[in-house]
Design a protein around this motif. Sequence first.
Motif, PDB file in Angstrom:
ATOM      1  N   VAL A 196       1.289  -1.119   0.325  1.00 57.30           N
ATOM      2  CA  VAL A 196      -0.216   0.041  -0.004  1.00 57.30           C
ATOM      3  C   VAL A 196       0.366   1.064  -0.016  1.00 57.30           C
ATOM      4  CG1 VAL A 196      -2.379   1.339   1.318  1.00 57.30           C
ATOM      5  CG2 VAL A 196      -1.900  -0.946   1.380  1.00 57.30           C
ATOM      6  N   PHE A 197       2.068   1.562   0.981  1.00 61.90           N
ATOM      7  CA  PHE A 197       2.776   2.568   0.521  1.00 61.90           C
ATOM      8  C   PHE A 197       3.445   2.229  -0.247  1.00 61.90           C
ATOM      9  CE2 PHE A 197       2.511   2.091   5.252  1.00 61.90           C
ATOM     10  CZ  PHE A 197       2.169   3.348   5.805  1.00 61.90           C
ATOM     11  N   GLU A 198       3.873   1.505  -1.128  1.00 60.45           N
ATOM     12  CA  GLU A 198       4.738   1.236  -2.507  1.00 60.45           C
ATOM     13  C   GLU A 198       2.927   2.197  -3.494  1.00 60.45           C
ATOM     14  OE1 GLU A 198       7.523  -2.352  -2.482  1.00 60.45           O
ATOM     15  OE2 GLU A 198       5.290  -2.668  -2.898  1.00 60.45           O
ATOM     16  N   ARG A 199       2.051   1.731  -3.242  1.00 58.87           N
ATOM     17  CA  ARG A 199       1.588   2.671  -4.137  1.00 58.87           C
ATOM     18  C   ARG A 199       1.404   4.371  -4.087  1.00 58.87           C
ATOM     19  NH1 ARG A 199      -1.873  -1.930  -2.916  1.00 58.87           N
ATOM     20  NH2 ARG A 199      -3.512  -0.402  -2.369  1.00 58.87           N
ATOM     21  N   GLU A 200       0.848   4.133  -2.298  1.00 56.55           N
ATOM     22  CA  GLU A 200       1.126   5.706  -2.523  1.00 56.55           C
ATOM     23  C   GLU A 200       2.455   6.192  -2.766  1.00 56.55           C
ATOM     24  OE1 GLU A 200      -2.133   7.203  -1.625  1.00 56.55           O
ATOM     25  OE2 GLU A 200      -2.965   4.624  -2.066  1.00 56.55           O
ATOM     26  N   ALA A 201       3.691   6.000  -2.947  1.00 56.65           N
ATOM     27  CA  ALA A 201       4.527   6.471  -2.970  1.00 56.65           C
ATOM     28  C   ALA A 201       5.202   7.062  -4.483  1.00 56.65           C
ATOM     29  CB  ALA A 201       5.912   5.418  -2.263  1.00 56.65           C
ATOM     30  N   LYS A 202       4.130   6.176  -4.993  1.00 62.08           N
ATOM     31  CA  LYS A 202       3.961   5.905  -6.474  1.00 62.08           C
ATOM     32  C   LYS A 202       3.808   7.002  -7.195  1.00 62.08           C
ATOM     33  CE  LYS A 202       4.333   3.584 -10.743  1.00 62.08           C
ATOM     34  NZ  LYS A 202       3.509   2.065 -11.866  1.00 62.08           N
ATOM     35  N   LYS A 203       2.603   7.587  -6.400  1.00 59.50           N
ATOM     36  CA  LYS A 203       1.442   8.688  -6.553  1.00 59.50           C
ATOM     37  C   LYS A 203       2.284   9.974  -6.615  1.00 59.50           C
ATOM     38  CE  LYS A 203      -2.426   6.314  -5.872  1.00 59.50           C
ATOM     39  NZ  LYS A 203      -3.705   5.900  -4.948  1.00 59.50           N
ATOM     40  N   SER A 204       2.976  10.266  -5.674  1.00 58.08           N
ATOM     41  CA  SER A 204       4.245  10.892  -4.795  1.00 58.08           C
ATOM     42  C   SER A 204       4.967  11.144  -5.822  1.00 58.08           C
ATOM     43  CB  SER A 204       3.618  11.574  -4.299  1.00 58.08           C
ATOM     44  OG  SER A 204       4.489  10.465  -3.210  1.00 58.08           O
ATOM     45  N   GLY A 205       5.710  10.293  -6.082  1.00 58.08           N
ATOM     46  CA  GLY A 205       7.027  10.024  -6.750  1.00 58.08           C
ATOM     47  C   GLY A 205       8.493   9.870  -5.613  1.00 58.08           C
ATOM     48  N   ALA A 206       7.523   9.354  -4.781  1.00 56.56           N
ATOM     49  CA  ALA A 206       8.421   8.902  -3.529  1.00 56.56           C
ATOM     50  C   ALA A 206       8.941   8.048  -3.332  1.00 56.56           C
ATOM     51  CB  ALA A 206       7.377   9.340  -2.356  1.00 56.56           C
ATOM     52  N   THR A 207      10.900   8.011  -2.729  1.00 58.95           N
ATOM     53  CA  THR A 207      11.249   6.718  -3.067  1.00 58.95           C
ATOM     54  C   THR A 207      11.590   6.315  -1.549  1.00 58.95           C
ATOM     55  OG1 THR A 207      13.312   8.612  -3.407  1.00 58.95           O
ATOM     56  CG2 THR A 207      11.987   7.908  -5.404  1.00 58.95           C
ATOM     57  N   CYS A 208      11.557   6.808  -0.498  1.00 59.87           N
ATOM     58  CA  CYS A 208      12.003   6.485   0.528  1.00 59.87           C
ATOM     59  C   CYS A 208      10.724   6.609   1.823  1.00 59.87           C
ATOM     60  CB  CYS A 208      12.916   7.682   1.395  1.00 59.87           C
ATOM     61  SG  CYS A 208      13.881   8.058   0.184  1.00 59.87           S
ATOM     62  N   LEU A 209      11.033   5.072   2.898  1.00 60.66           N
ATOM     63  CA  LEU A 209       9.981   4.396   3.230  1.00 60.66           C
ATOM     64  C   LEU A 209      10.713   5.495   5.251  1.00 60.66           C
ATOM     65  CD1 LEU A 209       7.014   3.119   4.577  1.00 60.66           C
ATOM     66  CD2 LEU A 209       8.489   1.650   4.618  1.00 60.66           C
ATOM     67  N   LEU A 210       9.592   6.184   5.819  1.00 63.60           N
ATOM     68  CA  LEU A 210      10.165   6.104   6.566  1.00 63.60           C
ATOM     69  C   LEU A 210       9.340   5.340   8.119  1.00 63.60           C
ATOM     70  CD1 LEU A 210      11.357   9.313   8.663  1.00 63.60           C
ATOM     71  CD2 LEU A 210       9.969   8.063   9.942  1.00 63.60           C
ATOM     72  N   GLN A 211       9.722   4.709   9.384  1.00 62.61           N
ATOM     73  CA  GLN A 211       9.061   4.149  10.103  1.00 62.61           C
ATOM     74  C   GLN A 211       9.552   4.324  11.084  1.00 62.61           C
ATOM     75  OE1 GLN A 211       7.824   0.399   8.736  1.00 62.61           O
ATOM     76  NE2 GLN A 211      10.632   0.354   8.913  1.00 62.61           N
ATOM     77  N   GLY A 212       8.769   3.904  12.417  1.00 60.78           N
ATOM     78  CA  GLY A 212       9.003   4.123  13.553  1.00 60.78           C
ATOM     79  C   GLY A 212       9.071   2.439  14.449  1.00 60.78           C
ATOM     80  N   THR A 213      10.302   2.040  13.881  1.00 57.01           N
ATOM     81  CA  THR A 213      10.626   0.792  14.632  1.00 57.01           C
ATOM     82  C   THR A 213      11.424   1.073  15.956  1.00 57.01           C
ATOM     83  OG1 THR A 213      10.874  -0.017  12.567  1.00 57.01           O
ATOM     84  CG2 THR A 213      12.227  -1.321  14.134  1.00 57.01           C
ATOM     85  N   ILE A 214      11.182   0.270  16.827  1.00 61.63           N
ATOM     86  CA  ILE A 214      12.368   0.751  17.712  1.00 61.63           C
ATOM     87  C   ILE A 214      13.207  -0.629  18.204  1.00 61.63           C
ATOM     88  CG2 ILE A 214      10.471   2.207  18.836  1.00 61.63           C
ATOM     89  CD1 ILE A 214       9.528   0.335  20.808  1.00 61.63           C
ATOM     90  N   TYR A 215      13.488  -0.384  19.610  1.00 61.73           N
ATOM     91  CA  TYR A 215      14.698  -1.338  19.596  1.00 61.73           C
ATOM     92  C   TYR A 215      14.163  -3.067  20.070  1.00 61.73           C
ATOM     93  CZ  TYR A 215      19.569  -3.231  21.053  1.00 61.73           C
ATOM     94  OH  TYR A 215      20.218  -4.643  21.215  1.00 61.73           O
TER      95      TYR A 215
END
Length: 305
Positions: A109-128
């Motif tokens: 889903v993030f890939e589909r939305e990123a393609k619409k805006s031309g985004a190439t990076c994903l930022l997420q809240g992974t913790i230790y």
Amino acid sequence: MVRTEKFIPQAIGEIKKAAGTEKVVMALSGGVDSSVCAALAARAIGDQLIPIYIDTGLMRKGETERIKTVFSDIRLQVIDAGDEFLAALAGITDPEAKRKVIGERFIRVFEREAKKSGATCLLQGTIYPDRIESEGGIKSHHNVGGMPLETAFTKVIEPIRDLYKDEVRDVAGALGLPVEIQHRMPFPGPGLAVRILGEVTRDKVAVIREANWIAESEIVEQYHPWQCFAALLGLGTGVKGDNRIHGWIVAIRAVNSRDGMTADPLNIPFADLTRIGARITAEIPSVARVVYDITPKPPATIEYE
């Protein structure tokens, strides 16, 4: 403990360097981890950031409406993907398989939305703790072990990957985030799917969503747990009125913890547990019985799957 005055500028610099001039889509769930990442990224890259909230159909009661209200001051994209996630989970009963399916759906889903805006990076809240449990084989978190190996993103940025939950809360306070967000109970990325043993169906989600809402409304304000919730264990026999029923067994879990690595069950008075059980069985006709989980972590995990 993290030194927030040192960590915050370092994290901002890391995000800025990793993103460069590229647009970045960000997984914003409304929990403290993703909210801290959003605040850091907004300071680092401004309009390059595209925050996205995915309604998986596995969220708590009122969750999507709450997210829209809390983050009404930013350009948050809300994606309704409930049918897609539930279809992907059909027939799957293994906990690890469920987590991996959900992790992959998130990325697609993030890939589909990123393609619409031309985004190439994903930022997420992974913790230790996510990394420890995934890499240690305890369970795959949807944003670590549950992620597909190949994605369309050139980079995955995880600015709080080395922090424990209590440290993330400290950073949230230093960033000036609302107290509601700073001290909000954890909610798993896979949502209610990991609070349903066995196959996830729309009907089961509806039952546990309501039971979870009752549990939270009865426990949170009075006992201030680190985390509390309801889980759907399976079917059992019961009696309602003059009729024998084959209904759901709901487990209530409430724990205190510092960082999520260990946890102890709350000592809730029996009278209060009785009231909670009576509410759940009265307000949800298909529930036959309610139990209270007294197992610490370890040996149990906090969530059921």
